[in-house]
Write an enzyme that holds these catalytic residues in place. Structure first.
Site, mmCIF file in Angstrom:
data_model
loop_
_atom_site.group_PDB
_atom_site.id
_atom_site.type_symbol
_atom_site.label_atom_id
_atom_site.label_comp_id
_atom_site.label_asym_id
_atom_site.label_seq_id
_atom_site.Cartn_x
_atom_site.Cartn_y
_atom_site.Cartn_z
ATOM 1 N N ARG A 7 -8.623 -5.170 18.895
ATOM 2 C CA ARG A 7 -10.087 -5.305 18.800
ATOM 3 C C ARG A 7 -10.627 -4.028 19.442
ATOM 4 O O ARG A 7 -10.166 -3.639 20.515
ATOM 5 C CB ARG A 7 -10.574 -6.528 19.575
ATOM 6 N N VAL A 27 0.854 -1.202 0.000
ATOM 7 C CA VAL A 27 0.000 0.000 0.000
ATOM 8 C C VAL A 27 0.885 1.244 0.000
ATOM 9 O O VAL A 27 0.684 2.176 -0.783
ATOM 10 C CB VAL A 27 -0.943 0.035 1.238
ATOM 11 N N HIS A 60 -1.885 -19.462 19.531
ATOM 12 C CA HIS A 60 -1.346 -18.324 18.779
ATOM 13 C C HIS A 60 -0.030 -18.614 18.083
ATOM 14 O O HIS A 60 0.414 -17.796 17.262
ATOM 15 C CB HIS A 60 -1.196 -17.113 19.707
ATOM 16 N N GLY A 71 -2.957 -35.918 7.369
ATOM 17 C CA GLY A 71 -3.322 -37.336 7.438
ATOM 18 C C GLY A 71 -3.909 -37.728 8.783
ATOM 19 O O GLY A 71 -3.625 -38.816 9.316
ATOM 20 N N THR A 76 -7.067 -12.832 7.080
ATOM 21 C CA THR A 76 -7.359 -13.529 8.344
ATOM 22 C C THR A 76 -6.876 -14.962 8.199
ATOM 23 O O THR A 76 -7.055 -15.562 7.134
ATOM 24 C CB THR A 76 -8.860 -13.542 8.690
ATOM 25 N N ILE A 77 -6.288 -15.509 9.263
ATOM 26 C CA ILE A 77 -5.844 -16.904 9.160
ATOM 27 C C ILE A 77 -7.032 -17.866 9.124
ATOM 28 O O ILE A 77 -6.872 -19.033 8.785
ATOM 29 C CB ILE A 77 -4.880 -17.313 10.306
ATOM 30 N N ASP A 78 -8.229 -17.378 9.485
ATOM 31 C CA ASP A 78 -9.396 -18.273 9.571
ATOM 32 C C ASP A 78 -9.951 -18.688 8.200
ATOM 33 O O ASP A 78 -10.658 -19.680 8.088
ATOM 34 C CB ASP A 78 -10.527 -17.596 10.356
HETATM 35 P P1 ADP Z 1 -11.422 -9.934 12.196
HETATM 36 O O1 ADP Z 1 -11.431 -8.743 11.349
HETATM 37 O O2 ADP Z 1 -10.102 -10.657 12.169
HETATM 38 O O3 ADP Z 1 -12.607 -10.845 11.943
HETATM 39 P P2 ADP Z 1 -12.745 -9.000 14.646
HETATM 40 O O4 ADP Z 1 -14.000 -9.748 14.399
HETATM 41 O O5 ADP Z 1 -12.212 -9.014 16.032
HETATM 42 O O6 ADP Z 1 -11.518 -9.475 13.728
HETATM 43 O O7 ADP Z 1 -13.005 -7.494 14.210
HETATM 44 C C1 ADP Z 1 -11.972 -6.537 14.281
HETATM 45 C C2 ADP Z 1 -12.562 -5.200 14.625
HETATM 46 O O8 ADP Z 1 -13.467 -4.799 13.605
HETATM 47 C C3 ADP Z 1 -13.399 -5.166 15.900
HETATM 48 O O9 ADP Z 1 -12.609 -5.035 17.069
HETATM 49 C C4 ADP Z 1 -14.246 -3.927 15.670
HETATM 50 O O10 ADP Z 1 -13.509 -2.754 15.951
HETATM 51 C C5 ADP Z 1 -14.494 -3.998 14.166
HETATM 52 N N1 ADP Z 1 -15.813 -4.623 13.930
HETATM 53 C C6 ADP Z 1 -16.144 -5.923 14.122
HETATM 54 N N2 ADP Z 1 -17.445 -6.126 13.873
HETATM 55 C C7 ADP Z 1 -17.963 -4.928 13.528
HETATM 56 C C8 ADP Z 1 -19.272 -4.460 13.195
HETATM 57 N N3 ADP Z 1 -20.327 -5.282 13.145
HETATM 58 N N4 ADP Z 1 -19.427 -3.140 12.911
HETATM 59 C C9 ADP Z 1 -18.381 -2.283 12.956
HETATM 60 N N5 ADP Z 1 -17.131 -2.662 13.283
HETATM 61 C C10 ADP Z 1 -16.909 -3.948 13.574
HETATM 62 O O1 F6P Z 2 -9.606 -14.587 13.855
HETATM 63 C C1 F6P Z 2 -8.329 -15.111 13.992
HETATM 64 C C2 F6P Z 2 -8.187 -15.865 15.299
HETATM 65 O O2 F6P Z 2 -6.859 -16.315 15.408
HETATM 66 C C3 F6P Z 2 -9.153 -17.013 15.516
HETATM 67 O O3 F6P Z 2 -8.783 -18.201 14.859
HETATM 68 C C4 F6P Z 2 -9.117 -17.136 17.008
HETATM 69 O O4 F6P Z 2 -10.290 -17.752 17.482
HETATM 70 C C5 F6P Z 2 -9.021 -15.706 17.460
HETATM 71 O O5 F6P Z 2 -8.432 -14.984 16.392
HETATM 72 C C6 F6P Z 2 -8.214 -15.507 18.711
HETATM 73 O O6 F6P Z 2 -8.298 -14.167 19.072
HETATM 74 P P1 F6P Z 2 -7.318 -13.460 20.101
HETATM 75 O O7 F6P Z 2 -6.020 -13.205 19.398
HETATM 76 O O8 F6P Z 2 -8.025 -12.194 20.447
HETATM 77 O O9 F6P Z 2 -7.128 -14.393 21.257
#
Ligand code: ADP
Ligand code: F6P
Length: 324
Positions: free
Chosen positions: A73, A24, A254, A186, A126-128
Site C-alpha cells: 500500500r 503479461v 489472511h 449453508g 482482488t479477493i473482495d
Molecule cells: P486494492 O487495489 O486492493 O483495492 P488499496 O485500496 O489498498 O488496494 O490500493 C492500493 C494502492 O493503490 C494504494 O496503496 C495506493 O498506492 C493506490 N491508490 C489507492 N487509492 C488511490 C487513489 N484514490 N488515487 C491514487 N492512487 C490510489
Molecule cells: O482488499 C483485500 C483485503 O484482503 C480485504 O478483504 C481486507 O479488508 C484487507 O485486504 C486487509 O488488508 P491488509 O492485508 O493490509 O491487512
C-alpha cells in the site's frame, strides 16, 4: 509502436496474480517487447524498482499464491506529486506502457496515471470482488473455497459439541465473500457491511436454530460488518444473550488470501492479462480488463475509478430465504 512495457501488482495480494504476471511477460515477449516487473506495487514505481523479466523468470509461478513481484500500500502514490514521480521513473527507464494488476484502489491509481497521460491498462484482481468492471476478479474463487473449507470443518466440530460459531471472513468494505461463503456453506446467518444487522437479531437466529433442534449454528460475519465477530461475541456476553448453544469465534483473516490459486483463478489471471497486452498492442489505453457477461472485455478506467460494485440484491434475498 510500443517496445518496452512494465507490469506491477498492487493492493491486497490475490491467488492468481502470478498467473497474470506470467501471461503479461510471455505475451509481451511474444510481441517482441522488453518486459519489466515493478517490485512492491506503486511503492516500487515511485522508487524506480524495475527488473527485466524473461520467459524463465516467470517459470514455475502459475501454481503459487501471492505475487512474485510483491505488493504494497503506497500512500505517496495517492498524491499527484507521487504519481508524477512514478511517471518520471517510467520515462527514465524508457517504459512506454504499464499493466496494473489490482483492485479498486489500484485501478483508481491507474486512472490517475492515465489522466496524466501515461498509457495504462488495468487487470481486475482482488479477493473482495468489489471492483466495478468485472463480474469476478482474480483471487475470489480461491479465497471463497478456502473460506468454505474452513466453514465445512467448523460445522463438523460445531455439530459434535452442539455449538454456535461466528466465522469472520475478509471484506472490510464489501460483503461479497461473506455472502457467497454463507450461501455455499449453508450458514444459518450472514452479517454484511452493506446492511446493519443488530446483535439481537443474530442472537435470535442462533437461539431459533437451537430451538429447532439443530446441532450447530454457523454465522458468517464479514470483517467490515458494523459488529464484527469479536464485537458480536462481546455484545452477547455483556447483554447475557441466551443463545442455547455455547459460542466460539473463528477469524479466518489472511489465511483466505495466501492459498494456491485454483484452476479458475489461474485461467482468469492468464486470460485477463493476455487481454491486457492485446490492448497495449492495439493502443487501447485507459481501460480495465475484466469479465463482462461471461466474456473477457474492457471498461474505461474513467468509469471504474472510485466506484464499487454493489452486491446482487437477489443473492442477498436468496441467502435470507435459505438460512433456515
Ligand atoms: P486494492 O487495489 O486492493 O483495492 P488499496 O485500496 O489498498 O488496494 O490500493 C492500493 C494502492 O493503490 C494504494 O496503496 C495506493 O498506492 C493506490 N491508490 C489507492 N487509492 C488511490 C487513489 N484514490 N488515487 C491514487 N492512487 C490510489
Ligand atoms: O482488499 C483485500 C483485503 O484482503 C480485504 O478483504 C481486507 O479488508 C484487507 O485486504 C486487509 O488488508 P491488509 O492485508 O493490509 O491487512
Amino acid at each position: 509502436m510500443v517496445k518496452r512495457i512494465a507490469v506491477l501488482t498492487s493492493g491486497g495480494d490475490a491467488p492468481g496474480m502470478n498467473a497474470a504476471i506470467r501471461a503479461v511477460v510471455r505475451t509481451g515477449l511474444g510481441y517482441g517487447w522488453d518486459v519489466f516487473g515493478v517490485e512492491r506495487g506503486y511503492s516500487g514505481l515511485v522508487n524506480g524498482e524495475f527488473r527485466e523479466m524473461g520467459p524463465r523468470s516467470v517459470g514455475g509461478i502459475i501454481q503459487q499464491g501471492g505475487t512474485v513481484l510483491g505488493s504494497a500500500r503506497c500512500p505517496e502514490f495517492k498524491t499527484e506529486e507521487g504519481q508524477r514521480r512514478a511517471i518520471r521513473e517510467l520515462n527514465q527507464e524508457g517504459i512506454e506502457a504499464l499493466v496494473v494488476i489490482g483492485g479498486n484502489g489500484s485501478q483508481t491509481g491507474a486512472h490517475a496515471l492515465h489522466k496524466l497521460g501515461f498509457p495504462v491498462v488495468g487487470v481486475a484482481s482482488t479477493i473482495d470482488n468489489d471492483l466495478y468492471g468485472s463480474q469476478i476478479t482474480i483471487g475470489v474463487d480461491t479465497a471463497l473455497n478456502i473460506a468454505l473449507e474452513a466453514i465445512d470443518r467448523l460445522k463438523v466440530t460445531a455439530s459434535s459439541h452442539e455449538r454456535a460459531f461466528l466465522v469472520e471472513v475478509m471484506g472490510r468494505n464489501c460483503g461479497y465473500l461473506a455472502l457467497m461463503a454463507g450461501i455455499a456453506g449453508g450458514a444459518e446467518g450472514i452479517s454484511l457491511p452493506e446492511f446493519e444487522t443488530r446483535p439481537e437479531a443474530v442472537a435470535d437466529v442462533i437461539e431459533k436454530a437451537y430451538e429447532r433442534g439443530k446441532k450447530h449454528a454457523i454465522i458468517v460475519v464479514a470483517e467490515g460488518a458494523k459488529y464484527d465477530a469479536p464485537a458480536l461475541a462481546q455484545y452477547f456476553q455483556e447483554h447475557n444473550e441466551q443463545l442455547g448453544f455455547a459460542l466460539r469465534v473463528t477469524t479466518l483473516g489472511h489465511v483466505q488470501r495466501g492459498g494456491m490459486p485454483g484452476a479458475f483463478d489461474r485461467l482468469l489471471g492468464t486470460r485477463l492479462a493476455g487481454h491486457a497486452t492485446k490492448q497495449i498492442h492495439a493502443g487501447n489505453y485507459g481501460v480495465l480488463c475484466g469479465q463482462i457477461d461471461g466474456k473477457i472485455g474492457t471498461t474505461p478506467l474513467d468509469e471504474v475509478a472510485g466506484r464499487t460494485k454493489e452486491l446482487d440484491p437477489d443473492l442477498v434475498e436468496l441467502a435470507n430465504v435459505l438460512a433456515k
